[in-house]
Motif scaffolding. Sequence first.
Motif, PDB file in Angstrom:
ATOM      1  N   VAL A  21       0.970  -1.140   0.069  1.00 28.21           N
ATOM      2  CA  VAL A  21       0.003  -0.147   0.111  1.00 28.21           C
ATOM      3  C   VAL A  21       0.854   1.205   0.025  1.00 28.21           C
ATOM      4  CG1 VAL A  21      -1.710   1.521   1.306  1.00 28.21           C
ATOM      5  CG2 VAL A  21      -2.061  -1.067   0.943  1.00 28.21           C
ATOM      6  N   ILE A  22       1.919   1.254   0.934  1.00 32.75           N
ATOM      7  CA  ILE A  22       2.735   2.457   0.965  1.00 32.75           C
ATOM      8  C   ILE A  22       3.425   2.618  -0.454  1.00 32.75           C
ATOM      9  CG2 ILE A  22       5.175   3.207   2.028  1.00 32.75           C
ATOM     10  CD1 ILE A  22       4.151   1.835   4.435  1.00 32.75           C
ATOM     11  N   ALA A  23       4.024   1.586  -1.006  1.00 33.41           N
ATOM     12  CA  ALA A  23       4.523   1.512  -2.490  1.00 33.41           C
ATOM     13  C   ALA A  23       3.644   2.041  -3.560  1.00 33.41           C
ATOM     14  CB  ALA A  23       5.208   0.049  -2.752  1.00 33.41           C
ATOM     15  N   PRO A  40      -4.824  21.493   7.964  1.00 31.20           N
ATOM     16  CA  PRO A  40      -6.169  22.237   8.249  1.00 31.20           C
ATOM     17  C   PRO A  40      -7.055  22.669   7.047  1.00 31.20           C
ATOM     18  CG  PRO A  40      -4.112  23.040   9.492  1.00 31.20           C
ATOM     19  CD  PRO A  40      -3.672  22.039   8.298  1.00 31.20           C
ATOM     20  N   GLY A  41      -8.181  22.459   7.249  1.00 29.78           N
ATOM     21  CA  GLY A  41      -9.066  22.791   6.172  1.00 29.78           C
ATOM     22  C   GLY A  41      -9.337  22.018   4.720  1.00 29.78           C
ATOM     23  N   SER A  42      -8.572  20.646   4.962  1.00 27.44           N
ATOM     24  CA  SER A  42      -8.469  19.740   3.722  1.00 27.44           C
ATOM     25  C   SER A  42      -8.713  18.305   4.404  1.00 27.44           C
ATOM     26  CB  SER A  42      -7.361  19.986   3.164  1.00 27.44           C
ATOM     27  OG  SER A  42      -7.200  19.235   2.089  1.00 27.44           O
ATOM     28  N   ARG A  43      -9.225  17.571   3.590  1.00 24.15           N
ATOM     29  CA  ARG A  43      -9.295  15.955   3.998  1.00 24.15           C
ATOM     30  C   ARG A  43      -9.665  15.190   2.855  1.00 24.15           C
ATOM     31  NH1 ARG A  43     -14.986  14.104   5.090  1.00 24.15           N
ATOM     32  NH2 ARG A  43     -16.234  15.405   3.724  1.00 24.15           N
ATOM     33  N   VAL A  44      -9.245  13.890   3.295  1.00 23.15           N
ATOM     34  CA  VAL A  44      -9.336  12.649   2.148  1.00 23.15           C
ATOM     35  C   VAL A  44     -10.621  11.778   2.983  1.00 23.15           C
ATOM     36  CG1 VAL A  44      -7.408  12.786   1.206  1.00 23.15           C
ATOM     37  CG2 VAL A  44      -7.565  11.543   3.038  1.00 23.15           C
ATOM     38  N   TRP A  45     -11.245  11.246   2.173  1.00 23.39           N
ATOM     39  CA  TRP A  45     -12.150  10.039   2.827  1.00 23.39           C
ATOM     40  C   TRP A  45     -12.365   8.909   1.771  1.00 23.39           C
ATOM     41  CZ3 TRP A  45     -14.194  14.782   0.758  1.00 23.39           C
ATOM     42  CH2 TRP A  45     -14.864  14.534  -0.154  1.00 23.39           C
ATOM     43  N   LEU A  46     -12.931   7.973   2.610  1.00 20.43           N
ATOM     44  CA  LEU A  46     -13.257   6.599   2.011  1.00 20.43           C
ATOM     45  C   LEU A  46     -14.942   6.516   2.280  1.00 20.43           C
ATOM     46  CD1 LEU A  46     -10.329   4.087   2.508  1.00 20.43           C
ATOM     47  CD2 LEU A  46     -10.911   5.609   0.464  1.00 20.43           C
ATOM     48  N   GLU A  47     -15.571   6.021   1.360  1.00 20.14           N
ATOM     49  CA  GLU A  47     -17.006   5.914   1.533  1.00 20.14           C
ATOM     50  C   GLU A  47     -17.530   4.392   1.890  1.00 20.14           C
ATOM     51  OE1 GLU A  47     -19.227   7.901  -1.302  1.00 20.14           O
ATOM     52  OE2 GLU A  47     -17.709   9.590  -1.391  1.00 20.14           O
ATOM     53  N   ARG A  48     -17.506   4.111   2.949  1.00 17.63           N
ATOM     54  CA  ARG A  48     -17.972   2.493   3.320  1.00 17.63           C
ATOM     55  C   ARG A  48     -18.629   2.539   4.763  1.00 17.63           C
ATOM     56  NH1 ARG A  48     -13.909  -0.714   1.319  1.00 17.63           N
ATOM     57  NH2 ARG A  48     -11.895   0.140   1.642  1.00 17.63           N
ATOM     58  N   PRO A  49     -19.556   1.734   5.119  1.00 14.49           N
ATOM     59  CA  PRO A  49     -20.250   1.485   6.294  1.00 14.49           C
ATOM     60  C   PRO A  49     -19.195   1.501   7.188  1.00 14.49           C
ATOM     61  CG  PRO A  49     -21.258   0.274   4.771  1.00 14.49           C
ATOM     62  CD  PRO A  49     -20.065   0.593   4.053  1.00 14.49           C
ATOM     63  N   ALA A  50     -18.337   0.742   7.490  1.00 12.47           N
ATOM     64  CA  ALA A  50     -17.306   0.427   8.410  1.00 12.47           C
ATOM     65  C   ALA A  50     -15.675   0.154   7.838  1.00 12.47           C
ATOM     66  CB  ALA A  50     -17.736  -0.754   9.244  1.00 12.47           C
ATOM     67  N   PRO A  51     -14.817   0.832   8.430  1.00 11.27           N
ATOM     68  CA  PRO A  51     -13.490   0.895   8.077  1.00 11.27           C
ATOM     69  C   PRO A  51     -12.980  -0.644   7.932  1.00 11.27           C
ATOM     70  CG  PRO A  51     -13.656   1.540  10.278  1.00 11.27           C
ATOM     71  CD  PRO A  51     -15.001   1.295   9.881  1.00 11.27           C
ATOM     72  N   GLY A  52     -12.226  -0.815   6.880  1.00 11.63           N
ATOM     73  CA  GLY A  52     -11.583  -2.247   6.731  1.00 11.63           C
ATOM     74  C   GLY A  52     -10.322  -2.111   7.359  1.00 11.63           C
ATOM     75  N   PRO A  53      -9.788  -3.567   7.391  1.00 15.59           N
ATOM     76  CA  PRO A  53      -8.446  -3.710   8.118  1.00 15.59           C
ATOM     77  C   PRO A  53      -7.150  -2.656   7.922  1.00 15.59           C
ATOM     78  CG  PRO A  53      -8.552  -5.242   6.738  1.00 15.59           C
ATOM     79  CD  PRO A  53      -9.830  -4.655   6.749  1.00 15.59           C
ATOM     80  N   LEU A  54      -7.236  -2.004   6.666  1.00 12.09           N
ATOM     81  CA  LEU A  54      -6.076  -1.528   6.234  1.00 12.09           C
ATOM     82  C   LEU A  54      -6.188   0.157   5.958  1.00 12.09           C
ATOM     83  CD1 LEU A  54      -4.029  -3.782   3.574  1.00 12.09           C
ATOM     84  CD2 LEU A  54      -3.435  -2.877   5.915  1.00 12.09           C
ATOM     85  N   ASP A  55      -7.752   0.379   6.075  1.00 13.27           N
ATOM     86  CA  ASP A  55      -8.049   1.822   5.892  1.00 13.27           C
ATOM     87  C   ASP A  55      -7.537   2.772   6.427  1.00 13.27           C
ATOM     88  OD1 ASP A  55      -9.730   0.583   4.310  1.00 13.27           O
ATOM     89  OD2 ASP A  55     -11.781   1.300   5.140  1.00 13.27           O
ATOM     90  N   ASP A  56      -6.748   2.596   7.849  1.00  9.91           N
ATOM     91  CA  ASP A  56      -6.191   3.658   8.532  1.00  9.91           C
ATOM     92  C   ASP A  56      -4.897   4.293   7.981  1.00  9.91           C
ATOM     93  OD1 ASP A  56      -7.734   4.118  10.566  1.00  9.91           O
ATOM     94  OD2 ASP A  56      -6.875   2.808  11.925  1.00  9.91           O
ATOM     95  N   LEU A  57      -4.163   2.695   7.336  1.00 11.84           N
ATOM     96  CA  LEU A  57      -2.907   3.015   6.590  1.00 11.84           C
ATOM     97  C   LEU A  57      -3.324   3.707   5.370  1.00 11.84           C
ATOM     98  CD1 LEU A  57      -0.132   2.670   6.090  1.00 11.84           C
ATOM     99  CD2 LEU A  57      -0.483   0.500   5.314  1.00 11.84           C
ATOM    100  N   VAL A  58      -4.334   3.098   4.596  1.00 15.43           N
ATOM    101  CA  VAL A  58      -4.839   4.039   3.152  1.00 15.43           C
ATOM    102  C   VAL A  58      -5.202   5.287   3.237  1.00 15.43           C
ATOM    103  CG1 VAL A  58      -6.582   3.919   1.236  1.00 15.43           C
ATOM    104  CG2 VAL A  58      -5.795   1.637   2.215  1.00 15.43           C
ATOM    105  N   LEU A  59      -5.866   5.803   4.295  1.00 17.22           N
ATOM    106  CA  LEU A  59      -6.046   6.969   4.553  1.00 17.22           C
ATOM    107  C   LEU A  59      -4.989   8.014   4.853  1.00 17.22           C
ATOM    108  CD1 LEU A  59      -9.523   6.669   6.515  1.00 17.22           C
ATOM    109  CD2 LEU A  59      -9.217   7.785   4.369  1.00 17.22           C
ATOM    110  N   GLU A  60      -3.962   7.313   5.703  1.00 19.06           N
ATOM    111  CA  GLU A  60      -2.818   8.105   6.221  1.00 19.06           C
ATOM    112  C   GLU A  60      -1.967   8.379   4.743  1.00 19.06           C
ATOM    113  OE1 GLU A  60      -0.678   9.940   8.448  1.00 19.06           O
ATOM    114  OE2 GLU A  60      -1.719   8.554   9.755  1.00 19.06           O
TER     115      GLU A  60
END
Length: 371
Positions: free
Chosen positions: A21-23, A84-104
């Motif tokens: 994911v990082i790569a 500040p004032g900016s964000r990214v997001w994923l649209e799903r009912p509950a986060p998946g096991p790698l979502d924190d890393l993907v969002l970061e």
Amino acid sequence: MKGLLLRLSAVDADAEAAVRVIAYFDELVAHRASLPDLVRSAAALAECPAGLDGEGRAALRFGPDGTVPAGPEPSTAVSSAVEPGSRVWLERPAPGPLDDLVLERFAIAARLLARPGPAAAAPHLADPALVELVLGEQAADEDRARALVLLGLAPGKPLRVVAVGTEDGGDPGAAAVALMARGGAPPAARVAVVGDVAAVLLQPREGAGTVVTSLRAALAERARERRATGSVRVGVGDPVDGLEARRSWLQARLAERFAVPGAEPVIVHDELGSLTLLAEIPPERLRAQADVRALDDLAATPAGAADVATLEAFCRTGSLRQAALALHRHHSSVAGRLAHVEDALGWRLDDPGDRFRARLALLARRLAARG
């Protein structure tokens, strides 16, 4: 960007998947992807709609097929701040096991790609074989110098090594890359996982002293955003010549053992002074010490873990009221827990000798746990 596509369903939720994911996002940054392509790629990776918005820029939102989804963003989206004032997001009912890393990584990539100029400032995972050669004990100087050059580092310039550890099974490589990017890491920042800790090789342009300031600022920023900061431990070695990187690495590993996630997450080796002598005692001897065993026994009781945490905060801050502030508790509650510790262990915390004994036992217990 089609050649870069990866989908989470195609990888396992383990350390190797985290590296991939990082790569994936590193490649998008290296190829100077446009922000729309970045959002499309994030959506394809996560296999759900993704979005990016910010001040002075229209919101971008794409589904995994690359088209704009119908309807508004759902309230169940999981998001991460870019700045500040900016964000990214994923649209799903509950986060998946790698979502924190993907969002970061999504947020880091958005921050870097929104800036003009080359993307050289992005810290990245380096070849672990080269990093281990630089940090290893057996390598000849010429091999060590060659490895430094291949990593893009200058053998003759000051270098500093940082050790990043995590708790609760977190991936240290992903945590280190995110921390370095958030802290405004210099172009010469190389990350590799060595054992259960990430090694970060740094050659700051502004001087070796800026490393600690940047790391503490990065963790403070994460805390202000209410992101998870309680799982990261950071140890910082002394500035050394490139060929002496192993010495800084061993110092960083030692310092990381003293770190307390959330409370004292960054420990600098040269600030430990004589406390480093404690780390030379074998972990099994530390575990067998009577005061350490008594703390372990107390921590194993129903309310004991909270009692030991309160004792840690009191010994660290030196004040009942400051400990209460650090723990976000009323001072009377902290006083009650400290009284319970005194009764259980036979110490009197208003006595300087017993306070020193408690502090020493807590340090020994921490080092034994990370032996």
